[in-house]
Motif scaffolding. Structure first.
Motif, mmCIF file in Angstrom:
data_model
loop_
_atom_site.group_PDB
_atom_site.id
_atom_site.type_symbol
_atom_site.label_atom_id
_atom_site.label_comp_id
_atom_site.label_asym_id
_atom_site.label_seq_id
_atom_site.Cartn_x
_atom_site.Cartn_y
_atom_site.Cartn_z
ATOM 1 N N LYS A 1 -4.587 1.059 12.815
ATOM 2 C CA LYS A 1 -3.674 0.000 12.363
ATOM 3 C C LYS A 1 -2.459 -0.133 13.260
ATOM 4 C CE LYS A 1 -4.933 0.258 7.464
ATOM 5 N NZ LYS A 1 -4.431 0.487 6.084
ATOM 6 N N ARG A 2 -2.113 0.929 13.950
ATOM 7 C CA ARG A 2 -0.924 0.882 14.800
ATOM 8 C C ARG A 2 -1.051 -0.161 15.902
ATOM 9 N NH1 ARG A 2 -0.461 6.798 16.945
ATOM 10 N NH2 ARG A 2 -2.697 6.353 17.238
ATOM 11 N N LEU A 3 -2.263 -0.374 16.402
ATOM 12 C CA LEU A 3 -2.480 -1.390 17.437
ATOM 13 C C LEU A 3 -2.193 -2.779 16.884
ATOM 14 C CD1 LEU A 3 -3.605 -1.929 20.361
ATOM 15 C CD2 LEU A 3 -5.811 -2.326 19.246
ATOM 16 N N TRP A 4 -2.690 -3.053 15.686
ATOM 17 C CA TRP A 4 -2.497 -4.372 15.081
ATOM 18 C C TRP A 4 -1.046 -4.575 14.664
ATOM 19 C CZ3 TRP A 4 -6.418 -6.777 16.711
ATOM 20 C CH2 TRP A 4 -7.676 -6.174 16.768
ATOM 21 N N ASN A 5 -0.372 -3.500 14.228
ATOM 22 C CA ASN A 5 1.060 -3.599 13.926
ATOM 23 C C ASN A 5 1.833 -4.092 15.144
ATOM 24 O OD1 ASN A 5 0.565 -2.512 11.381
ATOM 25 N ND2 ASN A 5 1.281 -0.453 11.909
ATOM 26 N N HIS A 6 1.500 -3.510 16.293
ATOM 27 C CA HIS A 6 2.217 -3.877 17.517
ATOM 28 C C HIS A 6 1.896 -5.302 17.943
ATOM 29 C CE1 HIS A 6 3.165 -3.702 21.933
ATOM 30 N NE2 HIS A 6 4.251 -3.150 21.431
ATOM 31 N N LEU A 7 0.635 -5.669 17.842
ATOM 32 C CA LEU A 7 0.249 -7.016 18.233
ATOM 33 C C LEU A 7 0.961 -8.057 17.378
ATOM 34 C CD1 LEU A 7 -1.411 -9.100 19.732
ATOM 35 C CD2 LEU A 7 -3.401 -8.474 18.356
ATOM 36 N N SER A 8 1.036 -7.813 16.077
ATOM 37 C CA SER A 8 1.619 -8.815 15.179
ATOM 38 C C SER A 8 3.139 -8.847 15.250
ATOM 39 C CB SER A 8 1.175 -8.559 13.732
ATOM 40 O OG SER A 8 1.648 -7.306 13.274
ATOM 41 N N LEU A 9 3.779 -7.705 15.442
ATOM 42 C CA LEU A 9 5.237 -7.670 15.397
ATOM 43 C C LEU A 9 5.896 -7.782 16.764
ATOM 44 C CD1 LEU A 9 5.959 -5.102 12.570
ATOM 45 C CD2 LEU A 9 6.966 -7.383 12.775
ATOM 46 N N PRO B 1 3.425 -13.121 3.576
ATOM 47 C CA PRO B 1 3.218 -11.783 3.006
ATOM 48 C C PRO B 1 3.334 -10.720 4.083
ATOM 49 C CG PRO B 1 1.525 -13.307 2.237
ATOM 50 C CD PRO B 1 2.269 -14.009 3.340
ATOM 51 N N ALA B 2 4.007 -9.617 3.775
ATOM 52 C CA ALA B 2 4.192 -8.545 4.752
ATOM 53 C C ALA B 2 2.864 -7.994 5.240
ATOM 54 C CB ALA B 2 5.043 -7.422 4.153
ATOM 55 N N GLU B 3 1.816 -8.060 4.389
ATOM 56 C CA GLU B 3 0.510 -7.516 4.783
ATOM 57 C C GLU B 3 -0.113 -8.284 5.942
ATOM 58 O OE1 GLU B 3 -1.966 -9.936 1.313
ATOM 59 O OE2 GLU B 3 -1.921 -7.750 1.314
ATOM 60 N N ARG B 4 0.374 -9.485 6.206
ATOM 61 C CA ARG B 4 -0.140 -10.214 7.366
ATOM 62 C C ARG B 4 0.342 -9.595 8.673
ATOM 63 N NH1 ARG B 4 -4.493 -12.845 5.503
ATOM 64 N NH2 ARG B 4 -3.983 -14.307 3.850
ATOM 65 N N PHE B 5 1.449 -8.840 8.606
ATOM 66 C CA PHE B 5 1.952 -8.136 9.783
ATOM 67 C C PHE B 5 1.407 -6.718 9.858
ATOM 68 C CE2 PHE B 5 5.151 -11.451 9.279
ATOM 69 C CZ PHE B 5 5.364 -11.847 10.591
ATOM 70 N N ARG B 6 1.429 -6.006 8.744
ATOM 71 C CA ARG B 6 0.918 -4.635 8.740
ATOM 72 C C ARG B 6 0.265 -4.368 7.385
ATOM 73 N NH1 ARG B 6 3.332 -2.987 4.876
ATOM 74 N NH2 ARG B 6 5.557 -2.645 4.540
ATOM 75 N N GLY B 7 -1.018 -4.726 7.309
ATOM 76 C CA GLY B 7 -1.762 -4.578 6.071
ATOM 77 C C GLY B 7 -3.167 -4.106 6.312
ATOM 78 N N PRO B 8 -4.004 -4.107 5.277
ATOM 79 C CA PRO B 8 -5.399 -3.685 5.423
ATOM 80 C C PRO B 8 -6.160 -4.601 6.372
ATOM 81 C CG PRO B 8 -5.038 -4.691 3.268
ATOM 82 C CD PRO B 8 -3.685 -4.504 3.884
ATOM 83 N N ALA B 9 -7.298 -4.104 6.845
ATOM 84 C CA ALA B 9 -8.046 -4.796 7.902
ATOM 85 C C ALA B 9 -8.468 -6.197 7.513
ATOM 86 C CB ALA B 9 -9.264 -3.967 8.298
ATOM 87 N N ARG C 1 -6.793 -8.252 5.641
ATOM 88 C CA ARG C 1 -5.639 -9.114 5.367
ATOM 89 C C ARG C 1 -4.715 -9.281 6.580
ATOM 90 N NH1 ARG C 1 -6.226 -12.285 1.327
ATOM 91 N NH2 ARG C 1 -3.980 -12.386 0.998
ATOM 92 N N GLN C 2 -4.605 -8.263 7.419
ATOM 93 C CA GLN C 2 -3.713 -8.348 8.567
ATOM 94 C C GLN C 2 -4.143 -9.487 9.482
ATOM 95 O OE1 GLN C 2 -3.634 -7.773 11.998
ATOM 96 N NE2 GLN C 2 -1.488 -7.225 12.291
ATOM 97 N N CYS C 3 -3.200 -10.232 9.986
ATOM 98 C CA CYS C 3 -3.465 -11.485 10.690
ATOM 99 C C CYS C 3 -4.529 -11.365 11.778
ATOM 100 C CB CYS C 3 -2.158 -11.999 11.296
ATOM 101 S SG CYS C 3 -2.330 -13.525 12.257
ATOM 102 N N PHE C 4 -4.400 -10.366 12.638
ATOM 103 C CA PHE C 4 -5.295 -10.269 13.790
ATOM 104 C C PHE C 4 -6.488 -9.351 13.550
ATOM 105 C CE2 PHE C 4 -1.186 -11.477 15.726
ATOM 106 C CZ PHE C 4 -1.580 -12.675 16.301
ATOM 107 N N SER C 5 -6.296 -8.265 12.806
ATOM 108 C CA SER C 5 -7.427 -7.355 12.592
ATOM 109 C C SER C 5 -8.532 -8.037 11.792
ATOM 110 C CB SER C 5 -6.974 -6.078 11.880
ATOM 111 O OG SER C 5 -6.575 -6.332 10.550
ATOM 112 N N ARG C 6 -8.165 -8.893 10.843
ATOM 113 C CA ARG C 6 -9.189 -9.584 10.045
ATOM 114 C C ARG C 6 -10.071 -10.467 10.936
ATOM 115 N NH1 ARG C 6 -7.061 -14.900 8.935
ATOM 116 N NH2 ARG C 6 -8.291 -15.231 7.062
ATOM 117 N N LEU C 7 -9.491 -11.070 11.957
ATOM 118 C CA LEU C 7 -10.269 -11.915 12.861
ATOM 119 C C LEU C 7 -11.151 -11.071 13.776
ATOM 120 C CD1 LEU C 7 -7.571 -14.578 13.850
ATOM 121 C CD2 LEU C 7 -9.291 -14.690 12.025
#
Length: 292
Positions: A99-107, A132-140, A142-148
């Motif tokens: 998740k740390r990779l997606w946190n960095h990508l989104s923020l 929603p905060a989960e779009r920046f750092r949430g489950p796979a 829900r997170q904006c980029f990891s879900r895609l």
């Protein structure tokens, strides 16, 4: 609408959720103000410099093109971006599970895209727009980029991303099915897409009902026996990842190519499509009357 941070890093990094929290400000979640980016760069873990996959520019270019192309209909961006993000950011599943990779990508890299894509529309009950905060750092799922990325990984048919486009056109499919482990069975994923494409399943309620029925049946029926899949050779994925350094930018008007893996056996997709169609007849779909 906010713009990108004044300081965008050149390379992706890892950002712990606890370190990300201070940057999820009220201004950002309301789509009013983005952080500068300099302070965020101080709390990340750097990735190896000799890996071409971590360059940010190709991803920034993709999200900027998506925001321009789909400015009239933000939800349509998912089907366009998912395969191209996957083909640009060539990850192993273990890397994608971090998740740390997606946190960095989104923020750090594209908070403006997260806001653009997921800023809510005002309603009578919630007049203030927010993300929603989960779009920046949430489950796979829900997170904006990891879900895609995961949608592309699970719904691609070998190198073919066309099923990914079909899957990502239905928001409920991503939300409902990505949480089910059974979708990791490739014939199951392709059969679900086949039901969408032939029009048997269309609404969000129908997708959710089908997902519940498939998951429940999977507890007692081994889909591998009913619809066997071919073993995937990991060499193809490793070669595809190794080619990232020399790969050109992904096409904007044609689908890219994924790892050169064998497609799902057609007879397995047909068998499961027919079976799921039968399951759907009695699936628990809210609002469906008996006999529909």
């Amino acid at each position: 609408m906010i713009t990108k941070p004044s300081h965008v890093p050149e390379r992706l990094a890892l950002l712990d959720s606890s370190a990300a929290d201070p940057f999820l400000t009220e201004g950002l979640l309301k789509g009013e103000q983005v952080h500068a980016g300099i302070d965020l760069a101080k709390v990340v873990e750097l990735l190896p410099e000799d890996d071409a996959r971590w360059w940010v520019e190709p991803i920034r270019s993709l999200v900027e093109d998506a925001m321009f192309e789909f400015r009239q209909d933000r939800t349509r961006a998912d089907a366009w971006l998912a395969p191209r993000l996957h083909a640009t950011l060539r990850l192993t599943r273990r890397e994608a599970a971090d998740k740390r990779l997606w946190n960095h990508l989104s923020l750090a890299v594209a908070p403006d895209y997260v806001v653009w894509r997921h800023l809510s529309e005002p309603t009578a009950k919630k007049p203030e727009r927010s993300v929603p905060a989960e779009r920046f750092r949430g489950p796979a799922d829900r997170q904006c980029f990891s879900r895609l990325w995961w949608a592309a990984e699970l719904f691609r048919n070998g190198a073919d991303y066309e099923p990914v486009e079909a899957a990502c056109r239905n928001q409920d499919l991503i939300h409902s099915v990505l949480k089910k482990e059974i979708i990791d069975h490739r014939p199951t994923a392709q059969a679900v897409v086949r039901l969408l494409k032939n029009g048997l399943v269309t609404t969000g309620r129908e997708v959710d009902g089908l997902s519940v029925a498939i998951n429940a049946a999977g507890a007692t029926l081994i889909y591998d026996i009913l619809a066997p899949d071919q073993l995937r050779d990991p060499v193809h994925l490793r070669d595809w990842i190794a080619e990232a350094e020399s790969a050109p930018p992904v096409e904007r008007y044609e689908l890219p190519k994924g790892p050169d893996e064998d497609p799902v056996p057609e007879e397995s997709v047909v068998a499961l499509t027919d079976y799921f169609a039968e399951l759907f007849e009695t699936a628990p779909v809210r609002g469906r009357k008996s006999g529909d």
